[in-house]
Design a protein around this motif. Sequence first.
Motif, PDB file in Angstrom:
ATOM      1  N   ASN A 140       0.852  -1.190   0.000  1.00 21.28           N
ATOM      2  CA  ASN A 140       0.000   0.000   0.000  1.00 21.28           C
ATOM      3  C   ASN A 140       0.886   1.237   0.000  1.00 21.28           C
ATOM      4  O   ASN A 140       1.312   1.719   1.053  1.00 21.28           O
ATOM      5  CB  ASN A 140      -0.923  -0.005   1.227  1.00 21.28           C
ATOM      6  N   LEU A 141       1.178   1.743  -1.189  1.00 20.32           N
ATOM      7  CA  LEU A 141       2.085   2.881  -1.311  1.00 20.32           C
ATOM      8  C   LEU A 141       1.424   4.171  -0.853  1.00 20.32           C
ATOM      9  O   LEU A 141       0.229   4.392  -1.069  1.00 20.32           O
ATOM     10  CB  LEU A 141       2.537   3.025  -2.762  1.00 20.32           C
ATOM     11  N   LYS A 168       9.064   3.999   5.064  1.00 22.42           N
ATOM     12  CA  LYS A 168       7.945   3.069   4.885  1.00 22.42           C
ATOM     13  C   LYS A 168       8.163   2.068   3.759  1.00 22.42           C
ATOM     14  O   LYS A 168       7.743   0.915   3.864  1.00 22.42           O
ATOM     15  CB  LYS A 168       6.657   3.849   4.601  1.00 22.42           C
ATOM     16  N   HIS A 169       8.747   2.516   2.666  1.00 23.50           N
ATOM     17  CA  HIS A 169       8.814   1.702   1.462  1.00 23.50           C
ATOM     18  C   HIS A 169      10.257   1.477   1.027  1.00 23.50           C
ATOM     19  O   HIS A 169      11.167   2.197   1.438  1.00 23.50           O
ATOM     20  CB  HIS A 169       8.052   2.381   0.315  1.00 23.50           C
ATOM     21  N   ILE A 191      13.206  11.929  -5.603  1.00 22.54           N
ATOM     22  CA  ILE A 191      11.943  12.038  -6.316  1.00 22.54           C
ATOM     23  C   ILE A 191      11.516  10.645  -6.757  1.00 22.54           C
ATOM     24  O   ILE A 191      12.349   9.843  -7.192  1.00 22.54           O
ATOM     25  CB  ILE A 191      12.073  12.949  -7.555  1.00 22.54           C
ATOM     26  N   VAL A 192      10.222  10.346  -6.639  1.00 25.84           N
ATOM     27  CA  VAL A 192       9.702   9.096  -7.187  1.00 25.84           C
ATOM     28  C   VAL A 192       9.657   9.245  -8.706  1.00 25.84           C
ATOM     29  O   VAL A 192       8.818   9.973  -9.245  1.00 25.84           O
ATOM     30  CB  VAL A 192       8.296   8.774  -6.638  1.00 25.84           C
ATOM     31  N   ASN A 199       4.443  -2.504  -7.560  1.00 30.19           N
ATOM     32  CA  ASN A 199       4.678  -1.348  -6.679  1.00 30.19           C
ATOM     33  C   ASN A 199       6.161  -1.133  -6.373  1.00 30.19           C
ATOM     34  O   ASN A 199       6.527  -0.676  -5.287  1.00 30.19           O
ATOM     35  CB  ASN A 199       3.892  -1.480  -5.376  1.00 30.19           C
ATOM     36  N   LYS A 200       7.006  -1.470  -7.351  1.00 26.64           N
ATOM     37  CA  LYS A 200       8.434  -1.215  -7.189  1.00 26.64           C
ATOM     38  C   LYS A 200       8.717   0.242  -7.524  1.00 26.64           C
ATOM     39  O   LYS A 200       8.251   0.751  -8.539  1.00 26.64           O
ATOM     40  CB  LYS A 200       9.237  -2.139  -8.098  1.00 26.64           C
TER      41      LYS A 200
END
Length: 276
Positions: A140-141, A168-169, A191-192, A199-200
């Motif tokens: 759950n991103l 978290k991730h 930055i994403v 969900n990588k």
Amino acid sequence: MIKLGEINTMEILRETDHGVYLIDKDDEEVLLPNRYVPERFKIWDKMDVFVYLDNEERPVATTEKPYIMKGDFALLRCNQVTDYGAFLDWGLVKELFCPFKEQAFKMKPGGWYLVYCYLDEKTNRLVASSKTNHFLDNKNLTVKPFEEVDLIVSHPSEIGMNVIVNKKHSGLIYKDNIFRDLSVGDKLKGIVKKIRPGNKLDISIGQVGYRNIEPNAERILKALQDNGGQLALTDKSSPEDIKEELQMSKKNFKKAIGTLYKQRKVELKPDGIYLI
């Protein structure tokens, strides 16, 4: 309720030979030893203290800030290894315990390890774990593409550097997007760049796409100012020379000097860039 491993705001209740007792809003008490008691205080003064268990497994307060708190990641030094596990320096009198079962690799005295701190529900102790992936979840991103995130460098891989995203991730910075030296435990912004199937998270240290132009243009301007208004770099310079001089990719370099040229801030010559 007093929270172990966290900062608690409490009031001074009474003074004893061993220190002062603090009380919280739920009428729970904890001892603040003499070494941490301020020279001047009054009953009912408020204090922010960190609470953990002493050597006799009793809650105790301290005004010192540890290097890591419950729910955090940090790079800590191993002070000693016993038959029970490793003991880490976290800035307090009593060392932080890391059981053997929570060690990704066998810890050695003097070594530095990235660990997560959590409260063991069975023993009610604060303990460390170097198996940091166990405390990350990408199901759950809570992030989206192009969002700025906080990063902690976790461990290298064959294709780049694994990072912890917002505590978290898990994420990955590919080698071709690393333009500076990174070490395990480093904290930085990122930055994403992309969310891949499963969900990588692909992470970029700089900003993505056209958002990258302006910061890099500013970096080039600063480098020009620091070098007397001239840089011996052109669009034919090697990616290695550009990376060494400016810590950016050749692609971003070309975009940035193009922007500066259009804004008439620089002049492009065969032997380099000149500040106008």
